[in-house]
Scaffold this active site. Structure first.
Site, PDB file in Angstrom:
ATOM      1  N   ARG A   1      20.764 -24.169  -7.798  1.00 20.53           N
ATOM      2  CA  ARG A   1      21.561 -23.660  -8.518  1.00 20.53           C
ATOM      3  C   ARG A   1      21.810 -23.304 -10.595  1.00 20.53           C
ATOM      4  NH1 ARG A   1      22.078 -28.460  -6.938  1.00 20.53           N
ATOM      5  NH2 ARG A   1      21.224 -30.354  -8.299  1.00 20.53           N
TER       6      ARG A   1
ATOM      7  N   GLU B   1       0.826  -1.127  -0.221  1.00 23.28           N
ATOM      8  CA  GLU B   1      -0.113  -0.115   0.327  1.00 23.28           C
ATOM      9  C   GLU B   1       1.060   1.198  -0.121  1.00 23.28           C
ATOM     10  OE1 GLU B   1      -2.202  -3.119   2.309  1.00 23.28           O
ATOM     11  OE2 GLU B   1       0.313  -2.464   2.240  1.00 23.28           O
TER      12      GLU B   1
ATOM     13  N   SER C   1       5.643 -40.912   5.102  1.00 26.28           N
ATOM     14  CA  SER C   1       5.279 -41.098   6.448  1.00 26.28           C
ATOM     15  C   SER C   1       4.487 -39.551   6.468  1.00 26.28           C
ATOM     16  CB  SER C   1       6.214 -41.274   6.760  1.00 26.28           C
ATOM     17  OG  SER C   1       6.993 -41.865   6.729  1.00 26.28           O
TER      18      SER C   1
ATOM     19  N   CYS D   1      -2.051  -3.689   7.344  1.00 26.57           N
ATOM     20  CA  CYS D   1      -2.264  -3.737   8.848  1.00 26.57           C
ATOM     21  C   CYS D   1      -1.929  -2.764   9.428  1.00 26.57           C
ATOM     22  CB  CYS D   1      -0.553  -4.107   8.652  1.00 26.57           C
ATOM     23  SG  CYS D   1       0.917  -3.049   8.625  1.00 26.57           S
TER      24      CYS D   1
ATOM     25  N   ASP E   1      21.342 -40.773  -2.799  1.00 24.74           N
ATOM     26  CA  ASP E   1      21.681 -39.332  -3.967  1.00 24.74           C
ATOM     27  C   ASP E   1      22.659 -38.734  -3.907  1.00 24.74           C
ATOM     28  OD1 ASP E   1      19.588 -41.205  -5.123  1.00 24.74           O
ATOM     29  OD2 ASP E   1      18.044 -39.428  -4.930  1.00 24.74           O
TER      30      ASP E   1
ATOM     31  N   ARG F   1      11.956 -24.954  -5.445  1.00 25.72           N
ATOM     32  CA  ARG F   1      12.596 -24.879  -4.529  1.00 25.72           C
ATOM     33  C   ARG F   1      12.289 -22.966  -3.948  1.00 25.72           C
ATOM     34  NH1 ARG F   1      17.365 -28.530  -5.922  1.00 25.72           N
ATOM     35  NH2 ARG F   1      16.610 -30.688  -5.625  1.00 25.72           N
TER      36      ARG F   1
ATOM     37  N   GLU G   1      11.177 -33.296  -0.498  1.00 26.80           N
ATOM     38  CA  GLU G   1      12.069 -34.340  -2.013  1.00 26.80           C
ATOM     39  C   GLU G   1      12.398 -35.342  -1.016  1.00 26.80           C
ATOM     40  OE1 GLU G   1      13.761 -32.425  -4.885  1.00 26.80           O
ATOM     41  OE2 GLU G   1      13.791 -30.506  -4.154  1.00 26.80           O
TER      42      GLU G   1
ATOM     43  N   CYS H   1       0.211   0.696   7.714  1.00 23.12           N
ATOM     44  CA  CYS H   1      -0.759   0.913   6.198  1.00 23.12           C
ATOM     45  C   CYS H   1      -1.595   1.568   6.752  1.00 23.12           C
ATOM     46  CB  CYS H   1      -0.466  -0.240   5.766  1.00 23.12           C
ATOM     47  SG  CYS H   1       1.026  -0.708   5.016  1.00 23.12           S
TER      48      CYS H   1
ATOM     49  N   LEU I   1      20.776 -30.660  -2.528  1.00 17.26           N
ATOM     50  CA  LEU I   1      19.214 -29.468  -2.601  1.00 17.26           C
ATOM     51  C   LEU I   1      19.481 -27.770  -2.229  1.00 17.26           C
ATOM     52  CD1 LEU I   1      18.631 -31.859   0.895  1.00 17.26           C
ATOM     53  CD2 LEU I   1      17.982 -31.723  -1.819  1.00 17.26           C
TER      54      LEU I   1
END
Length: 349
Positions: free
Chosen positions: A217, A55, A300, A80, A210, A194, A292, A89, A214
């Site tokens: 890049r 705003e 889970s 706010c 793997d 990500r 991931e 604001c 994470l």
């Protein structure tokens, strides 16, 4: 009945708001537009926490401030009314002389929770709410989930082969590297995802199998906080996840394990460890979590019911066996086709 013009300008607010996706946490994404006599005279969006709100940018961008008293201010989220790192604001809106404010949705956080609307109404401003409300809540799904459900917004992502396996069965001595199912286009997309989230999570099994970095890049943006769940804590200290590109938090049952530049949190629960992890992340102010993990971690989260979106890539290769897709009841609401895979989305709301 919703005024078509109000809906049009609110959607412009949303177009502006999402430009800062990934940059405003723990603050929400907000866009604002000022309209005079059917013409947009000012607009802005919140860029990052600690900087002026949408705003403020919108009001400051109006060249002729004498038009403000006869203008309408649109905001995708309730302005706010409290002093934080920036002034309220609502005070600036009242001071500007604006007499009509249209809001997409109420801010349900404890610091606002309708007080901005009350303050403007008390000052004689006509306040209209609930314009494109579902769309406005969707844009700030991370913010609302953190405040209303007291946990991060959880996004699950995994890839499976054409015959339904997420990995081969690994043997001792196998190289620690991924078996790619998707192509480069999909990998760039995942890195973009990500960059929009506060944290990214993988299980210890995925880290060992793997050796993922994470990070983002392949995309321009901030690296999310790296979260590892490894009850044993048996991780190679040379793993890429410890490469220093972002903070690392390890949840484990092993009280003796330590890693460089890593915060270690001891898991008290064994059965309800997902709820425990999310409660800890909520206390840390982490609003969104991109998961991931491998089959065990994904399953889970599904079993716990503590997830919000799920994205599944199905590639064209067949594995002929291995680790089965952990989400057997996946019900796609949307699908996209790539050269090397099909992407499907499921969501709980």
């Amino acid at each position: 009945m919703t005024n078509p013009d109000d809906l049009f300008y609110m959607r412009r607010c949303l177009d502006l708001a999402v430009r800062a996706e990934g940059n405003t946490s723990p603050n929400p994404l907000v866009g604002s537009v000022i309209v005079h006599d059917g013409r947009i005279t000012g607009e802005g969006y919140h860029l990052r926490a600690g900087t002026p709100h949408a705003e403020v940018h919108a009001i400051n961008s109006v060249a002729d401030k004498t038009l403000l008293p006869s203008s309408t201010l649109y905001a995708s989220l309730e302005p706010c009314s409290h002093q934080g790192r920036t002034p309220p604001c609502t005070d600036l809106i009242i001071k500007s002389g604006i007499k009509r404010v249209v809001i997409g949705t109420m801010d349900t956080s404890l610091k606002v929770a309708g007080r901005g609307i009350e303050k403007m109404s008390a000052a004689g401003i006509e306040v209209i709410t609930g314009i494109a409300e579902d769309e406005c809540r969707r844009v700030n799904r991370r913010f609302f989930t953190w405040h209303e459900k007291h946990r991060p917004y959880v996004i699950l992502k995994w890839a499976r082969s054409a015959d339904g396996y997420i990995d081969f069965n690994r043997s001792p001595g196998d190289a620690a590297e991924p078996h790619w199912i998707t192509g480069m286009t999909e990998r760039v997309l995942v890195h973009r995802w990500r960059a929009a989230e506060d944290a990214i999570l993988a299980g210890g099994g995925t880290v060992r199998a793997d050796n993922p970095s994470l990070d983002v890049r392949l995309w321009k943006g901030k690296n999310p906080v790296k979260i590892i769940i490894s009850r044993s804590g048996a991780l190679d200290r040379a793993s890429k996840i410890f490469n220093g590109t972002a903070d690392v938090i390890l949840f484990t049952r092993n009280r003796d394990v330590t890693f460089q530049n890593t915060r270690v949190i001891y898991l008290k629960e064994d059965q309800d460890f997902i709820g425990e992890v999310l409660a800890n992340l909520h206390q840390m102010g982490i609003q969104s979590l991109f998961v991931e993990g491998g089959g065990f971690i994904i399953k889970s989260f599904i079993t716990s019911g503590l997830w919000d979106e799920a994205w599944r890539f199905t590639g064209k290769k067949k594995f002929g066996g291995g680790v089965a897709d952990p989400f057997t009841s996946f019900n796609a609401c949307r699908s996209y086709h790539f050269e090397h895979s099909i992407l499907e989305k499921a969501q709980k709301f």
